[in-house]
Design an enzyme around this catalytic site. Structure first.
Site, PDB file in Angstrom:
ATOM      1  N   GLU A  50       0.782  -1.231   0.000  1.00  0.00           N
ATOM      2  CA  GLU A  50       0.000   0.000   0.000  1.00  0.00           C
ATOM      3  C   GLU A  50       0.818   1.287   0.000  1.00  0.00           C
ATOM      4  O   GLU A  50       0.349   2.306  -0.505  1.00  0.00           O
ATOM      5  CB  GLU A  50      -0.925  -0.006   1.240  1.00  0.00           C
ATOM      6  CG  GLU A  50      -1.977  -1.089   1.231  1.00  0.00           C
ATOM      7  CD  GLU A  50      -2.999  -0.919   0.111  1.00  0.00           C
ATOM      8  OE1 GLU A  50      -3.502   0.208  -0.071  1.00  0.00           O
ATOM      9  OE2 GLU A  50      -3.257  -1.905  -0.597  1.00  0.00           O
TER      10      GLU A  50
ATOM     11  N   SER B  20     -50.422 -25.528  39.136  1.00  0.00           N
ATOM     12  CA  SER B  20     -50.240 -25.840  40.551  1.00  0.00           C
ATOM     13  C   SER B  20     -48.844 -25.544  41.069  1.00  0.00           C
ATOM     14  O   SER B  20     -48.630 -25.540  42.286  1.00  0.00           O
ATOM     15  CB  SER B  20     -50.565 -27.314  40.805  1.00  0.00           C
ATOM     16  OG  SER B  20     -51.951 -27.520  40.695  1.00  0.00           O
TER      17      SER B  20
END
Length: 838
Positions: A91, A482
């Site tokens: 780069e 229950s």
């Protein structure tokens, strides 16, 4: 003669000087104009890039990751020089020499663009300029942006050194496959750390910044190979690798995870499941989604990986058992087109793209498969990631579908996608055959946690996370039935009742806006005056309603809210039977408070959260360690830890209730399902028409709960009960939990004494009484226990009810209203309190 010549050159020099001055002033003006109102470059000195948040198990192993941008920040000093050199070569080979921009590179790019008349425009941005573009500017190709880049690049070079700039670049750059930064990319493409990369792999990564989508390692393999070799050549010319190293590296093939050369990093982690996704959901609410997905949080989860596997398998086994018992085939609902079935590579590729559950491991891994051929006595399959061999042929014999009502031809079609697993011998584990499987339609949830700390060690929110991400343990609101009754009994015990108090078990009629309500016991029988203990052990509805009426539904609702079962509970009698919806997660946390003696428990899936710098930003355990820093603590004594947890229930009440719920397991509705080597207490729950079935139970240190039901509630059949469906899930899990964590008798709080009671009649018995009818109940010291007093709670009891079973002796008693009633022998003694799903 000389004068005109000098005059000409003077004029020429003046014009050149003026031209240069005009150009310089123009450039200066341009830079001045574009230099105004630029974003501040100084913020980059304190930049914290978005990074991955990771979830760790208690053993410190990564079990999941979450990120919008998959980035692992790595300081410049930890990035190997060879990796830096690869990117610099690709780069910006003059990176260490320029001052932010490369004038020669810009000039070359301008010349090249002019020669091609704008057709070949290449970038000439330095790494510093790319940092400016990525962080502070847009990515559009305009001269204005280029000018701003140069201005900012020169400014940042004055603020940061080269290594700092390189650190920003190599952690921010996008390298494809949702990988940002070199560390994440190395993991994505090679499943390696940066220090493990070879030069050709570093060059591979350095090829990506130009255009990751144009250099895909599979679709654009040759193009990427050429680019990689170019980067290696640049590294050689720049003196970063020798000629021999270049020849060796450039000759190596292009290898990657995407090409199947390495195991993917994600494959080394457990499949995402309900536990880690619930952490994601909760922490996103607490910290915000932005911080969770980009803040680089380190989360220490409470999960016990071993027990998580056991818990999920226990729930899956019961869900599959129920589903196969129904005898219907639904399959996956997915098919492959006929044109791909003739070629193996085609159907394998198509099958790999089908979205079906791949996270199920129940008595072996479940594999997706496609039906290739259907015969009378067998069905030929193509199985994902499995080759058919003579020893393990990919066929399903007719014997395997004996649980289905139809044959192969009437049940399956060529191209159907199904699930299969290996069936192996119980004796030696050898292969028997492939067997068909399907994800059950019925669903459920399972949660287990430490009763003292609230640390969740297991959570399963359904059969398969990949099949359905909806977490039924925390998100599904269901009727607890229950399993809610203990809160009614707790409110009664704290209101002066005792386990020996007798409650009338007789019919009730209540006028409601919807009409006359006539609740029943699950047996459709009435048992007359019965002690509280037997009422909860046998889960008597009518007793619970009468008790709730006597205590007051506002009191019951207050208890439920105090325990965190509901935020705001309606004060309706039907809610005493668990008709108001809540979550399994809340119910299990509430039961933990019964188990630990009545102290508040805040359930948690997370022990600790640290930010990206290692600072603890959340810790679940707020208790104070008084002398942890004292070096003189004797070796035989643990540090003193002070608990400031709120008491939500009297300790004696908690023990009384725990003792009664232990009776549920020892001889009540759960007695046939639960059999463990340590004391266990719990409660079953089954709603009307068995639309939801529950069991929640606990030992001295672990509480666990299960619920099963269809996502769209509907009856599950007459054989569906909390004990028969959720009981086996609890039993399978707790068998392993007890082996790992142990268990002791439930702690007896001070301030009370035991009295022998007849559990059928509630009568007091001598201290030396023995027999299965004798139970030692715990009473508070200094409290006068009244025997023989009867309450009816305002509900009359008819004198013509069949309140006895065959063989019982009938007797006549006087109720609290002065009326006469005939009841069974078991109601001879005790105090009766009016009030009583299953």
């Amino acid at each position: 003669m000389l004068r005109p010549i000098l005059s000409f050159f003077g004029t020429f020099f003046t014009l050149i000087t003026l031209g240069v001055m005009v150009v310089a002033l123009s450039i200066g003006a341009i830079f001045h104009i574009y230099g105004k109102d630029l974003p501040s470059h100084e913020s980059l000195a304190n930049y914290t890039p978005p990074t991955i948040s990771r979830i760790y198990s208690g053993e410190g192993k990564i079990i999941d990751e979450f990120a919008q941008e998959r980035r692992l920040f790595t300081p410049a000093e930890d990035i190997p020089d060879m990796v830096k050199q690869a990117f610099i070569s690709a780069e910006d080979k003059n990176f260490y020499r320029h001052s932010g921009y490369d004038a020669r590179g810009i000039a070359a790019a301008i010349v090249e663009a002019a020669k091609s008349r704008g057709k070949d425009v290449r970038g000439a941005s330095t790494i510093t300029q790319q940092v400016m573009k990525n962080f502070l500017l847009s990515g559009d190709r305009r001269i204005e942006r280029k000018i701003k880049e140069i201005i900012l690049a020169t400014r940042i070079e004055e603020t940061l050194n080269k290594e700092d700039i390189l650190e920003l670049y190599m952690n921010e750059i996008f390298l494809g496959q949702n990988s940002y930064g070199v560390t994440a990319a190395a993991q994505t493409y090679f499943n390696k750390t940066l220090t493990e990369l070879a030069p050709h792999e570093a060059a591979f990564l350095a090829s990506m910044p130009k255009a990751p989508s144009n250099y895909h390692p599979v679709r654009e393999k040759e193009r990427l190979l050429d680019r990689r070799n170019f980067v290696l050549r640049e590294m050689k010319e720049n003196g970063y690798i020798t000629a021999d190293e270049y020849e060796t590296e450039v000759a190596l093939p292009l290898r990657s995870v995407q090409n199947g050369d390495f195991i993917a990093y994600r494959a080394t982690l457990p499949p995402r499941d309900y536990f880690t996704d619930e952490i994601r959901r909760q922490l996103s609410e607490d910290f915000g989604e932005g911080e969770f997905f980009s803040g680089g949080l380190n989360v220490r989860a409470t999960i016990d990986p071993q027990m998580q596997v056991i818990g999920s398998a226990a729930l899956r086994r019961q869900l599959e058992k129920y589903d196969r018992g129904r005898g219907g085939w639904r399959g996956t609902g997915k098919t492959l087109p006929a044109e791909v079935l003739a070629d193996e590579s085609s159907w394998r590729e198509a099958l790999a793209n089908v979205e079906v559950a791949r996270d199920v491991d129940l008595d072996g891994k479940w594999y997706p498969a496609v039906v290739l051929e259907i015969q009378d006595q067998q069905m030929k399959l193509g199985i994902e990631d499995v080759e058919s061999t003579e020893a393990e042929p990919s066929v399903i014999p007719r014997d395997d579908i004996g649980w289905l009502p139809k044959d192969f031809q009437n049940t399956f079609k060529v191209g159907d996608v199904v699930h299969v697993r290996r069936m192996t011998s119980d004796e030696d584990g050898s292969f028997v055959r492939w067997t068909l499987r399907q994800v059950p339609q019925v669903q459920g949830g399972f949660v287990a946690m430490d009763v003292n700390s609230g640390r969740v060690i297991t959570m399963q929110g359904g059969f398969s996370y990949q099949n359905s991400v909806f977490n039924r343990a925390t998100q599904a609101k269901r009727q607890p039935g229950s399993s809610f009754k203990p809160f009614v009994y707790a409110s009664a015990l704290d209101s002066g009742y005792s386990p020996a108090t007798i409650v009338v078990d007789a019919p009730i009629e209540i006028n409601t806006p919807q009409g006359l309500w006539r609740p029943k016991n699950s047996s459709n029988k009435f048992y007359g005056p019965t002690p509280l203990r037997t009422g909860i052990e046998r889960s008597r509805n009518l007793m619970t309603i009468r008790l709730a009426q006597e205590v007051g539904m506002d009191v019951v609702a207050g208890y439920a809210e105090r325990f965190g079962v509901y935020d705001h509970m309606g004060s309706y009698l039907a809610n005493s039977l668990g008709s108001e919806e809540t979550t399994l997660y809340k119910m299990v946390a509430a039961y933990a408070m019964f188990a630990n003696g009545g102290e508040r428990v805040e359930p948690t899936l997370v022990d600790r959260v640290q930010d990206r710098y290692g600072k603890t930003v959340y810790a679940h355990d707020p208790r104070e360690c008084v002398d942890c820093s004292d070096p003189n603590i004797p070796s035989h004594r643990s540090p003193k830890i002070v608990s400031d947890r709120e008491r939500v229930m009297d300790a004696i009440t908690a023990y009384q209730l725990t003792s009664m719920m232990k009776g549920v397991v020892d001889r009540g509705t759960a007695s046939r399902a639960i059999d463990l080597p340590v004391p266990v207490a719990g409660k079953t729950g089954t709603t009307n028409e068995a639309r939801d079935v529950w069991f929640i139970g606990f030992t001295s240190n672990i509480v666990a709960g299960c619920y099963i039901g269809y996502d769209q509630p509907r009856p599950m059949g007459r054989s569906a009960y909390g004990s028969s469906m959720c009981g086996p899930v609890f039993q399978e899990f707790m068998t392993e939990a007890v082996a790992k964590f142990g268990g002791t008798d439930f702690a007896i709080p001070p301030g009370g004494h035991f009295i022998n009671i007849d559990r059928f009649s509630g009568a007091r018995l001598p201290d030396d009484a023995t027999g299965d009818y004798v139970v030692a109940e715990y009473f508070r010291d200094g409290e006068d226990t009244i025997f023989g007093y009867i309450f009816d709670g305002g509900f009359a009891m008819g004198d013509d009810l069949d309140l006895y079973q065959a063989g019982e002796t009938v007797q006549e008693v006087t109720t609290s209203t002065g009326q006469k009633a005939k009841v069974g022998r078991k109601a001879t003694f005790g105090s009766i309190s009016s009030g009583g799903l299953y």
